[in-house]
Design a protein around this motif. Structure first.
Motif, PDB file in Angstrom:
ATOM      1  N   ARG A  55       0.769  -1.211  -0.048  1.00 14.00           N
ATOM      2  CA  ARG A  55       0.084   0.124  -0.111  1.00 14.00           C
ATOM      3  C   ARG A  55       0.687   1.374  -0.050  1.00 14.00           C
ATOM      4  NH1 ARG A  55      -5.895   1.149   1.611  1.00 14.00           N
ATOM      5  NH2 ARG A  55      -5.861   3.156   0.941  1.00 14.00           N
ATOM      6  N   SER A  59      -1.424   3.973  -4.568  1.00 11.29           N
ATOM      7  CA  SER A  59      -2.773   3.952  -3.906  1.00 11.29           C
ATOM      8  C   SER A  59      -3.632   2.580  -4.577  1.00 11.29           C
ATOM      9  CB  SER A  59      -3.705   5.046  -4.398  1.00 11.29           C
ATOM     10  OG  SER A  59      -3.786   5.196  -5.650  1.00 11.29           O
ATOM     11  N   THR A  60      -4.434   2.302  -3.758  1.00 17.77           N
ATOM     12  CA  THR A  60      -5.147   1.122  -4.021  1.00 17.77           C
ATOM     13  C   THR A  60      -5.511   1.261  -5.603  1.00 17.77           C
ATOM     14  OG1 THR A  60      -5.885   0.831  -1.999  1.00 17.77           O
ATOM     15  CG2 THR A  60      -7.178  -0.336  -3.815  1.00 17.77           C
ATOM     16  N   ARG A  61      -6.195   2.478  -6.179  1.00 15.71           N
ATOM     17  CA  ARG A  61      -6.550   2.798  -7.595  1.00 15.71           C
ATOM     18  C   ARG A  61      -5.391   2.549  -8.598  1.00 15.71           C
ATOM     19  NH1 ARG A  61      -9.541   8.241  -7.690  1.00 15.71           N
ATOM     20  NH2 ARG A  61     -11.043   6.673  -7.025  1.00 15.71           N
ATOM     21  N   TRP A  82      -2.735   0.964  -7.807  1.00 18.90           N
ATOM     22  CA  TRP A  82      -2.144  -0.678  -8.032  1.00 18.90           C
ATOM     23  C   TRP A  82      -3.217  -1.499  -9.014  1.00 18.90           C
ATOM     24  CZ3 TRP A  82       2.076  -2.954  -7.156  1.00 18.90           C
ATOM     25  CH2 TRP A  82       2.913  -2.474  -6.237  1.00 18.90           C
ATOM     26  N   ILE A  83      -4.553  -1.049  -8.948  1.00 20.55           N
ATOM     27  CA  ILE A  83      -5.516  -1.729  -9.842  1.00 20.55           C
ATOM     28  C   ILE A  83      -4.821  -1.429 -11.385  1.00 20.55           C
ATOM     29  CG2 ILE A  83      -7.645  -1.780 -10.822  1.00 20.55           C
ATOM     30  CD1 ILE A  83      -8.706  -1.409  -7.718  1.00 20.55           C
ATOM     31  N   ILE A 138      -6.845  -7.596  -4.311  1.00 20.50           N
ATOM     32  CA  ILE A 138      -7.071  -6.343  -4.042  1.00 20.50           C
ATOM     33  C   ILE A 138      -8.344  -6.171  -4.329  1.00 20.50           C
ATOM     34  CG2 ILE A 138      -6.296  -3.949  -4.705  1.00 20.50           C
ATOM     35  CD1 ILE A 138      -3.655  -4.960  -5.400  1.00 20.50           C
ATOM     36  N   VAL A 192     -11.346  -4.450  -1.780  1.00 19.90           N
ATOM     37  CA  VAL A 192     -12.060  -3.243  -1.954  1.00 19.90           C
ATOM     38  C   VAL A 192     -13.632  -3.664  -1.702  1.00 19.90           C
ATOM     39  CG1 VAL A 192     -12.801  -1.651  -3.559  1.00 19.90           C
ATOM     40  CG2 VAL A 192     -10.434  -2.157  -3.428  1.00 19.90           C
ATOM     41  N   THR A 241     -12.324   3.334  -4.785  1.00 17.84           N
ATOM     42  CA  THR A 241     -11.103   3.082  -4.149  1.00 17.84           C
ATOM     43  C   THR A 241     -10.310   4.578  -4.102  1.00 17.84           C
ATOM     44  OG1 THR A 241     -10.000   3.128  -6.303  1.00 17.84           O
ATOM     45  CG2 THR A 241     -10.578   0.964  -5.363  1.00 17.84           C
TER      46      THR A 241
END
Length: 134
Positions: free
Chosen positions: A2, A6-8, A10-11, A58, A62, A133
């Motif tokens: 992390r 950011s999660t966004r 990483w996606i 991931i 979410v 996210t």
């Protein structure tokens, strides 16, 4: 994982890794890179499948963060639907569809099938997951 992105992000990065890795499935890409034999297929598998599994984890995280207990998107329902989609449909039909694709269209047909599924998954992520996210 992390603190790096950011999660966004990483996606999106893992989605791009999947699409780039699937390019190695196409015989034309292998010839362009001067690669032959089964090396490009194995390399594509080594890139695509781990990235898919990490991306799936991931996204499941979410979904569980956004789950609302006592509703139709309760955590137990999210886990159940995820298990059905991944285990029953993905792992059950995936090998059968892959073999049928190779039998009917060869490596090119398999590559097209994989690329189409990855593009569809990328669109689903952008439309249905990324907006939720950080």
């Amino acid at each position: 994982w992390r603190p790096a992105l950011s999660t966004r992000s990483w996606i999106r990065v893992l989605t791009l890794v999947n699409v780039a890795g699937s390019a190695l499935l196409f015989p034309a890409t292998s010839r362009l890179l001067g690669l032959g034999g089964e090396g490009p297929l194995i390399t594509a598998d080594l890139v695509v499948f781990p990235a898919c599994m990490l991306l799936t984890g991931i996204i499941k995280g979410v979904l569980l963060q956004e789950a609302v207990p006592g509703s139709s998107i309760a955590p137990t329902n999210v886990i159940l639907v995820h298990s059905i989609v991944v285990d029953l449909i993905g792992r059950g039909l995936g090998p059968v569809l892959a073999r049928a694709s190779v039998a009917s269209g060869g490596q090119e047909g398999y590559a097209i099938q994989q690329a189409a599924l990855l593009v569809f998954a990328a669109l689903v992520c952008e439309a249905g997951i990324v907006p939720y996210t950080i």
